[in-house]
Design a protein around this motif. Structure first.
Motif, PDB file in Angstrom:
ATOM      1  N   LEU A 541      32.937 -10.192  22.224  1.00  0.00           N
ATOM      2  CA  LEU A 541      31.611 -10.348  22.813  1.00  0.00           C
ATOM      3  C   LEU A 541      31.087  -9.005  23.322  1.00  0.00           C
ATOM      4  CD1 LEU A 541      32.179 -13.658  24.829  1.00  0.00           C
ATOM      5  CD2 LEU A 541      30.990 -13.397  22.644  1.00  0.00           C
ATOM      6  N   LYS A 560      23.510 -13.589  14.770  1.00  0.00           N
ATOM      7  CA  LYS A 560      24.279 -13.581  16.007  1.00  0.00           C
ATOM      8  C   LYS A 560      24.176 -14.915  16.732  1.00  0.00           C
ATOM      9  CE  LYS A 560      21.561 -10.360  17.787  1.00  0.00           C
ATOM     10  NZ  LYS A 560      20.295 -10.442  16.998  1.00  0.00           N
ATOM     11  N   PHE A 562      25.030 -16.147  21.048  1.00  0.00           N
ATOM     12  CA  PHE A 562      25.280 -15.465  22.316  1.00  0.00           C
ATOM     13  C   PHE A 562      25.465 -16.450  23.457  1.00  0.00           C
ATOM     14  CE2 PHE A 562      20.713 -15.667  21.560  1.00  0.00           C
ATOM     15  CZ  PHE A 562      20.219 -16.224  22.730  1.00  0.00           C
ATOM     16  N   TYR A 600      24.911 -21.448  26.025  1.00  0.00           N
ATOM     17  CA  TYR A 600      25.005 -20.663  24.804  1.00  0.00           C
ATOM     18  C   TYR A 600      23.794 -20.947  23.926  1.00  0.00           C
ATOM     19  CZ  TYR A 600      26.649 -25.188  23.173  1.00  0.00           C
ATOM     20  OH  TYR A 600      26.744 -26.523  22.902  1.00  0.00           O
ATOM     21  N   VAL A 636      23.053 -11.252  28.157  1.00  0.00           N
ATOM     22  CA  VAL A 636      23.821 -12.135  27.288  1.00  0.00           C
ATOM     23  C   VAL A 636      25.063 -11.410  26.764  1.00  0.00           C
ATOM     24  CG1 VAL A 636      21.739 -13.352  26.561  1.00  0.00           C
ATOM     25  CG2 VAL A 636      22.586 -11.453  25.184  1.00  0.00           C
ATOM     26  N   LEU A 637      26.014 -12.177  26.254  1.00  0.00           N
ATOM     27  CA  LEU A 637      27.174 -11.665  25.534  1.00  0.00           C
ATOM     28  C   LEU A 637      27.020 -12.090  24.083  1.00  0.00           C
ATOM     29  CD1 LEU A 637      30.037 -12.505  28.072  1.00  0.00           C
ATOM     30  CD2 LEU A 637      28.870 -10.316  27.744  1.00  0.00           C
ATOM     31  N   VAL A 638      26.912 -11.116  23.190  1.00  0.00           N
ATOM     32  CA  VAL A 638      26.585 -11.377  21.794  1.00  0.00           C
ATOM     33  C   VAL A 638      27.839 -11.406  20.931  1.00  0.00           C
ATOM     34  CG1 VAL A 638      25.425 -10.447  19.754  1.00  0.00           C
ATOM     35  CG2 VAL A 638      24.273 -10.403  21.975  1.00  0.00           C
ATOM     36  N   LEU A 639      27.930 -12.379  20.052  1.00  0.00           N
ATOM     37  CA  LEU A 639      28.960 -12.457  19.017  1.00  0.00           C
ATOM     38  C   LEU A 639      28.267 -12.302  17.678  1.00  0.00           C
ATOM     39  CD1 LEU A 639      31.882 -12.978  18.114  1.00  0.00           C
ATOM     40  CD2 LEU A 639      31.342 -15.432  18.111  1.00  0.00           C
ATOM     41  N   LYS A 640      28.547 -11.191  16.977  1.00  0.00           N
ATOM     42  CA  LYS A 640      27.890 -10.917  15.716  1.00  0.00           C
ATOM     43  C   LYS A 640      28.442 -11.782  14.596  1.00  0.00           C
ATOM     44  CE  LYS A 640      26.809  -6.127  16.959  1.00  0.00           C
ATOM     45  NZ  LYS A 640      26.977  -4.694  16.603  1.00  0.00           N
TER      46      LYS A 640
END
Length: 719
Positions: A541, A560, A562, A600, A636-640
């Motif tokens: 993240l 993405k 997030f 989320y 935010v916390l991004v997950l690609k």
């Protein structure tokens, strides 16, 4: 039983036979032809009163007409009418006889006749037994029919009888039919209307026309001054709806959730009611009404600018007759009788209700999703802070990228135009009832769960101005709810607002400490991958900050997902992507959905990644028309997408390897049987000689992410 009988033409019409004025004596033998009274009765059964007079030049004809006119002048409504009109009315008299207990006129049925009692007694009765009156020879009933030509419903709709008339013994009467009055009006319109429309209050109190009677059924108008009811009644417009055999649909007389522009009274047939898009078990039957809230509206401070909205839909499914009172006509009456309305109509005395206390509630319930299920007491408080503001045409109400200092409801005017430079898809035009700025209440609710509110308000995502309409030169009206007022309300009723959201809060309605793993466990599919997998995702993240100056967090390429550490985002549109021959559609949103702190956004990407790894799609990044944007500042916390694919691939490989290393009993038996039946023909020597080939093969297999059978091939080749 009803029979015709002959009324004498030589004397007052209230006497059944003419009075003999001379004696006749035979002087010697006399032969004569005799016509008896009974013979005249037989003739009169087939012909109207006055038939013989019209054919025979009777010397007393002028006297007879005078007697009938004198009789009509006894009717209060006709006392000052022109003699020519009265003479014309008198020529339409039809004599009739009624036996005991015959219902001459029936309550709540069209009043088709007016009767002059010549002999006998009639009882005037009401179905609820509230009163019984008597009328005898020389009296009249049905004079209300004389007022019929003065109403807008003439001649299409007859007034209704307010009582039943029953013969108490044998009764003889002269009958004047409604159709005859219509003929007279056509010939003597000027004389008729000059008298009938100039009635005294006592006359109207006595008659209570059909329109007045309908109005008195409305609880708020039961004790209203008759002059006011008369004024309202004159504006009642008859409308008839007929169900056609070839018509499959229904007529929506009053749409639900739209401005309530009429009050209706059902005079025939029935109407169906709709609530929240569904049919109710209620119906509006004959004698019932809809739209009583308009009477409260006339005393509200929102009157006359802000029209209330209808809480139900009113539909015509079969034949129906109604009387309609439009808000335009109601406004005219109220302007002349304001004091009467203030005296007779009682508004709730709740001190918390002020401007739009009644009207505003109906608008708010059709507004933002947070308001629709909100406790009504909270909505009442909100309604007291609604302020009516007026804007001229081609004037901006809000402008893009300026602080969103208020939300508003468009309540009066033509249309409003929405424009946007950064967000072209938001362009359009909207009519009365449209809400703008609903993100403000979601933003405030989200931050109410935090320790403090941010210093800066979110920005407006578009500009709104009043449309130019040549047919509407007036100003546009909007109900405004300012950010400061809404902030105080949200703070006061914090629990009520947070209940309408998915905010993770503690027992004191404060936001729980943000834990990425706890949020990941809520994401569909990810929770099934186990804690070790979630821990690996957490390490991937990336913290990112967004604000409403950035057009979109996600648009077009769905690259993405997030987790929201703080702030709120909105999402509109739908996620749609094809996997091979199948079309995967996760959401299809017609309105905005808001995602709050501790939640989320973009979980559809997980489903896509699983499909991609299994070979159902060869597209590296899915496409969609899903649009996600920040409301104010968001962390935010991004997950690609590429990290998610890699992690899902590793998880899939680990799972398959584990399944192979720990096979079930059935799998062991199957493997043993396969080994006995089909031994591989590749020796270890051959394997060593072709090691370069397999090494290259393994490399290609791994890079192509075709890992589902990789571990099994290795095991098979090394045995």
């Amino acid at each position: 039983m009803e029979n015709n009988f002959s009324v004498g033409q030589h004397g007052p019409p209230f006497q059944p036979y003419p009075q003999q004025t001379e004696s006749a004596r035979a002087c010697g033998d006399v032969e004569a032809l005799v016509l008896t009274a009974s013979d005249i009765k037989d003739v009169s059964r087939k012909f109207r009163s006055g038939f013989l007079i019209n054919e025979i030049a009777h010397p007393n004809r002028e006297l007879l007409e005078t007697d009938r006119v004198t009789m009509l002048k006894k009717v209060p409504l006709l006392g000052n009418m022109d003699k020519g009109a009265l003479r014309a009315i008198s020529e339409y008299f039809v004599p009739k006889k009624y036996a005991k207990d015959v219902i001459i006129i029936r309550e709540k049925q069209p009043l088709e006749m007016m009767i002059f009692i010549v002999e006998g007694l009639v009882l005037i009765e009401m179905s609820d037994c509230s009163r019984t009156l008597k009328r005898s020879a020389g009296e009249v009933y049905g004079e209300k029919l004389l007022t019929w030509p003065a109403w807008t419903s003439f001649p299409s709709v007859l007034p209704l009888a307010t009582e039943s008339v029953r013969a108490d013994g044998d009764v003889e009467a002269l009958v004047l039919m409604a159709s005859d009055i219509q003929d007279v009006v056509l010939k003597h319109k000027l004389h008729f209307f000059s008298e009938i429309t100039c009635l005294t209050d006592d006359d109207w109190g006595l008659l209570e026309t059909d329109g007045v009677n309908n109005l008195r059924k409305v609880p708020k108008l039961e004790t209203m001054d008759t002059r006011v009811l008369k004024a309202i009644s004159k504006n009642l417009k008859p409308m008839s709806y007929e169900k056609k055999w070839y018509s499959l649909g229904s007529t929506n007389l009053i749409p639900e959730g739209k401005p309530l522009r009429m009050m209706i009274f059902v005079t025939g047939g029935s109407l169906d009611l709709e609530k929240d898009g569904n049919w109710t078990n209620e119906m509006l039957n004959e004698g019932e009404f809809y739209g009583e809230e308009l009477l409260d509206w006339v005393l509200d401070k929102s009157f006359p600018a802000i029209v209330p909205i209808s809480t139900h839909g009113v539909w015509v499914k079969s034949n129906a007759d109604v009387l309609v009172l439009t808000i335009k006509d109601l406004r005219g009456v109220v302007s002349n009788f304001k004091s009467h309305f203030s005296k007779e109509i009682t508004i709730p005395t709740d001190s918390s209700l002020d401007l739009c206390a009644i009207v505003g509630l109906t608008w708010l319930k059709k507004g933002p999703s947070l308001f629709r299920n909100m406790d009504e007491e909270v909505l009442k408080v909100i309604s007291t802070h609604l302020n009516l503001m007026s804007y001229s045409v081609d004037t901006y109400i809000v402008q893009e990228n300026n602080p969103l200092e208020y939300m508003f409801i468009f309540v009066e005017g033509s249309r409003m135009l929405i424009e946007s430079t950064l967000r072209p898809f938001k362009k359009g035009s909207h009519g009365i009832g449209h809400f703008y700025g609903d993100e403000l209440v979601h933003w405030l609710t989200n931050w109410a769960s935090h320790a403090t509110f941010p210093d800066k308000l979110p920005l407006s995502t578009s500009s709104v101005k009043v449309d130019i309409n040549e047919s509407d030169t007036g100003n546009a009206g909007v109900l405004v709810l300012r950010a400061d007022d809404l902030k105080s309300i949200v703070t006061r009723f914090r629990s009520q607002f947070i209940k309408q959201t998915t905010l993770p809060v503690d027992s004191e309605w404060k936001l729980s400490i943000f834990d990425p793993l706890a949020v990941l466990r809520k994401v569909p599919k990810l929770a099934e991958m186990g804690e070790k997998m979630l821990e690996e995702i957490r390490h991937c993240l990336v913290p990112v900050k967004y604000n409403d100056m950035s057009p979109y967090i996600i648009e077009g390429e769905f690259d993405k997902m997030f987790l929201i550490e703080s702030g709120v985002v909105s999402r509109t549109g739908m996620f749609c992507h094809e996997f091979a021959s199948e079309k995967f559609i996760e959401v299809n949103l017609r309105e905005k959905v808001y995602c709050y702190s501790g939640n989320y956004c973009g979980h559809e990407l997980v489903e896509w990644a699983l499909q991609y790894v299994s070979g159902a799609s060869d597209v590296s990044v899915p496409k969609s028309n899903l649009k996600v944007e920040a409301v104010g500042e968001v962390e935010v916390l991004v997950l690609k997408a590429e990290d998610l694919i890699r992690l899902v691939s590793e998880f899939k490989l680990q799972k398959e390897t584990a399944d192979y290393e720990h096979p079930s009993v059935s799998e062991v038996k199957l493997q043993k049987k396969t080994a006995d039946d089909e031994r591989p023909s590749v020796s270890k020597i051959e394997f060593e000689e072709e090691s370069d080939f397999f090494e290259d093969f393994f490399f290609k297999m791994k890079n192509s992410v075709e890992l589902s059978c990789f571990s099994k091939i290795v095991q098979w080749l090394t045995t």
